[in-house]
Design an enzyme around this catalytic site. Structure first.
Site, PDB file in Angstrom:
ATOM      1  N   SER A 128       3.230  -1.972  10.364  1.00  0.00           N
ATOM      2  CA  SER A 128       4.687  -1.954  10.580  1.00  0.00           C
ATOM      3  C   SER A 128       5.374  -3.278  10.236  1.00  0.00           C
ATOM      4  O   SER A 128       6.323  -3.686  10.917  1.00  0.00           O
ATOM      5  CB  SER A 128       5.017  -1.540  12.025  1.00  0.00           C
ATOM      6  OG  SER A 128       4.546  -0.229  12.267  1.00  0.00           O
ATOM      7  N   ASN A 170       0.854  -1.183   0.000  1.00  0.00           N
ATOM      8  CA  ASN A 170       0.000   0.000   0.000  1.00  0.00           C
ATOM      9  C   ASN A 170       0.895   1.240   0.000  1.00  0.00           C
ATOM     10  O   ASN A 170       1.500   1.570   1.018  1.00  0.00           O
ATOM     11  CB  ASN A 170      -0.897  -0.036   1.249  1.00  0.00           C
ATOM     12  CG  ASN A 170      -1.728   1.217   1.410  1.00  0.00           C
ATOM     13  OD1 ASN A 170      -1.834   2.025   0.493  1.00  0.00           O
ATOM     14  ND2 ASN A 170      -2.313   1.388   2.589  1.00  0.00           N
ATOM     15  N   GLU A 202      -5.624  -4.947  10.754  1.00  0.00           N
ATOM     16  CA  GLU A 202      -4.638  -3.871  10.877  1.00  0.00           C
ATOM     17  C   GLU A 202      -4.918  -3.044  12.138  1.00  0.00           C
ATOM     18  O   GLU A 202      -5.658  -2.041  12.080  1.00  0.00           O
ATOM     19  CB  GLU A 202      -4.719  -2.945   9.657  1.00  0.00           C
ATOM     20  CG  GLU A 202      -4.349  -3.597   8.352  1.00  0.00           C
ATOM     21  CD  GLU A 202      -3.683  -2.578   7.429  1.00  0.00           C
ATOM     22  OE1 GLU A 202      -2.558  -2.835   7.001  1.00  0.00           O
ATOM     23  OE2 GLU A 202      -4.282  -1.522   7.172  1.00  0.00           O
ATOM     24  N   GLY A 208       2.214   2.253  10.874  1.00  0.00           N
ATOM     25  CA  GLY A 208       3.151   3.364  10.715  1.00  0.00           C
ATOM     26  C   GLY A 208       3.877   3.770  11.986  1.00  0.00           C
ATOM     27  O   GLY A 208       4.516   4.817  12.035  1.00  0.00           O
ATOM     28  N   GLU A 245      -6.869   4.775   7.839  1.00  0.00           N
ATOM     29  CA  GLU A 245      -6.568   6.192   7.588  1.00  0.00           C
ATOM     30  C   GLU A 245      -7.769   6.888   6.953  1.00  0.00           C
ATOM     31  O   GLU A 245      -7.936   8.098   7.103  1.00  0.00           O
ATOM     32  CB  GLU A 245      -5.294   6.308   6.729  1.00  0.00           C
ATOM     33  CG  GLU A 245      -4.056   6.063   7.583  1.00  0.00           C
ATOM     34  CD  GLU A 245      -2.848   5.546   6.817  1.00  0.00           C
ATOM     35  OE1 GLU A 245      -2.817   5.624   5.590  1.00  0.00           O
ATOM     36  OE2 GLU A 245      -1.921   5.047   7.498  1.00  0.00           O
ATOM     37  N   LYS A 290       0.099   4.309  -0.220  1.00  0.00           N
ATOM     38  CA  LYS A 290      -0.508   5.515   0.376  1.00  0.00           C
ATOM     39  C   LYS A 290      -0.292   6.721  -0.547  1.00  0.00           C
ATOM     40  O   LYS A 290      -0.383   6.579  -1.761  1.00  0.00           O
ATOM     41  CB  LYS A 290       0.033   5.726   1.788  1.00  0.00           C
ATOM     42  CG  LYS A 290      -0.085   4.443   2.626  1.00  0.00           C
ATOM     43  CD  LYS A 290       0.135   4.622   4.083  1.00  0.00           C
ATOM     44  CE  LYS A 290      -0.050   3.288   4.771  1.00  0.00           C
ATOM     45  NZ  LYS A 290      -0.027   3.349   6.202  1.00  0.00           N
ATOM     46  N   HIS A 319      -9.725   1.276   4.887  1.00  0.00           N
ATOM     47  CA  HIS A 319      -8.427   1.459   5.549  1.00  0.00           C
ATOM     48  C   HIS A 319      -8.600   2.425   6.725  1.00  0.00           C
ATOM     49  O   HIS A 319      -9.350   3.399   6.638  1.00  0.00           O
ATOM     50  CB  HIS A 319      -7.384   1.999   4.556  1.00  0.00           C
ATOM     51  CG  HIS A 319      -6.003   1.948   5.120  1.00  0.00           C
ATOM     52  ND1 HIS A 319      -5.532   2.903   5.995  1.00  0.00           N
ATOM     53  CD2 HIS A 319      -5.015   1.037   4.982  1.00  0.00           C
ATOM     54  CE1 HIS A 319      -4.295   2.575   6.357  1.00  0.00           C
ATOM     55  NE2 HIS A 319      -3.959   1.444   5.755  1.00  0.00           N
TER      56      HIS A 319
HETATM   57  P1  PGA Z   1       2.626   0.374   7.660  1.00  0.00           P
HETATM   58  O1  PGA Z   1       1.190   0.568   7.000  1.00  0.00           O
HETATM   59  O2  PGA Z   1       3.207  -0.922   7.136  1.00  0.00           O
HETATM   60  O3  PGA Z   1       3.419   1.575   7.204  1.00  0.00           O
HETATM   61  O4  PGA Z   1       2.437   0.322   9.129  1.00  0.00           O
HETATM   62  C1  PGA Z   1       0.303  -0.502   6.841  1.00  0.00           C
HETATM   63  C2  PGA Z   1      -0.986  -0.013   6.254  1.00  0.00           C
HETATM   64  O5  PGA Z   1      -1.410   1.103   6.563  1.00  0.00           O
HETATM   65  O6  PGA Z   1      -1.638  -0.704   5.454  1.00  0.00           O
END
Ligand code: PGA
Length: 267
Positions: free
Chosen positions: A220, A16, A174, A180, A106, A18, A104
């Site tokens: 992460s 992903n 998640e 993140g 976010e 982003k 997601h």
């Molecule tokens: P990350 O993001 O690996 O940077 O923690 C995962 C995600 O948001 O799908």
């Protein structure tokens, strides 16, 4: 454990991106590099990358004959209409997208509700795309309220689609506290949540359907933790954010998942 859960499902690793990278040229270079470096693993496991909407078409073309799937990071809950800034499932399907990330965290943090997630999921299914439904708790509170939160996220989304389609949904666990932050969930927590998600699926939709749903972990994931997580948590792959922007690291994660799959198949 029921025999149906012992079939080894083909793993899936999703990158992903982003809101990265900044230009279409960088996106094309990144996609091509991942395709070249992961060629061997692609013969056996599924890999997809989710660039920003602006680059979907170019990334799809850049991938050429590679079996890497193009995913997109989200679609509207509406089929079409006066929804400024939105893109529909059929629009992304028409530029080569095969998979869509839905719900997601976010986006949920920006006001996307469970009902909007359900609407988007319906649109994705209607366009014959593979949905990747993201669910996850803010925190593992001591009272255990997060279990109900996960169940609500799962059920409100899945109840709106035909039962026969649920097996095509990929669920990505998640936890928000792990996204993140560099604080990866432990394999123990991931395994527990995978089993919990399967239990919820069995309760609402039956064992036969639950046994076919792939469950990924995201939060992460990097090349250091990937091996122990895939070995000990029994998830069917990863949803990778930050590390998917570094092609060598992303491909390392892909090859770890690939090796684990081959080892399990041959054991
Ligand atoms: P990350 O993001 O690996 O940077 O923690 C995962 C995600 O948001 O799908």
């Amino acid at each position: 454990m029921n025999i149906m859960f012992m079939t080894i499902m083909q793993p899936l690793v999703i990158g992903n991106w982003k809101q990265h990278p900044d230009t279409v040229d960088e996106a094309i270079i990144l996609a091509k590099k991942v395709a070249t470096l992961s060629r061997k693993s692609l013969e056996e496991i599924a890999v997809s990358i989710a660039p920003p909407h602006a680059f979907l078409s170019d990334v799809h073309k850049a991938l050429g004959k590679s079996s890497i799937l193009v995913a997109c990071q989200g679609v509207s809950s509406y089929e079409r209409g006066a929804h400024t800034g939105e893109v529909s499932a059929s629009m992304v399907q028409s530029v080569g997208v095969q998979q869509v990330i839905v719900g997601h965290s976010e986006q949920r943090l920006n006001g996307v509700t469970n009902e909007m997630v359900a609407g988007a999921l319906q649109q994705v299914i209607k366009s014959n795309l593979i949905p990747v439904l993201c669910i996850g708790e803010f925190e593992r509170d001591t009272q255990g309220d997060f279990y109900a939160h996960i169940e609500t996220q799962l059920f409100t989304a899945l109840q709106v689609i035909a039962k026969s389609k649920i097996q095509h949904v990929v669920v990505a666990y998640e936890p928000i506290w792990a996204i993140g932050t560099g604080e990866t969930a432990t394999a123990e927590i991931i395994l527990e949540m995978k089993l919990y998600i399967q239990k919820v699926l069995i309760t609402h939709f039956g064992r036969a359907i639950a046994s076919k749903v792939r469950i990924l972990y995201g939060g992460s994931v990097n090349e250091v933790v990937a091996k122990s997580l895939i070995e000990e948590s029994e998830v069917h792959g990863f949803l990778v954010g930050g590390a998917s922007l570094k092609p060598e690291e992303f491909v390392k994660i892909i090859s770890i998942v690939h090796s684990n799959y081959v080892a399990r198949k041959n054991s």
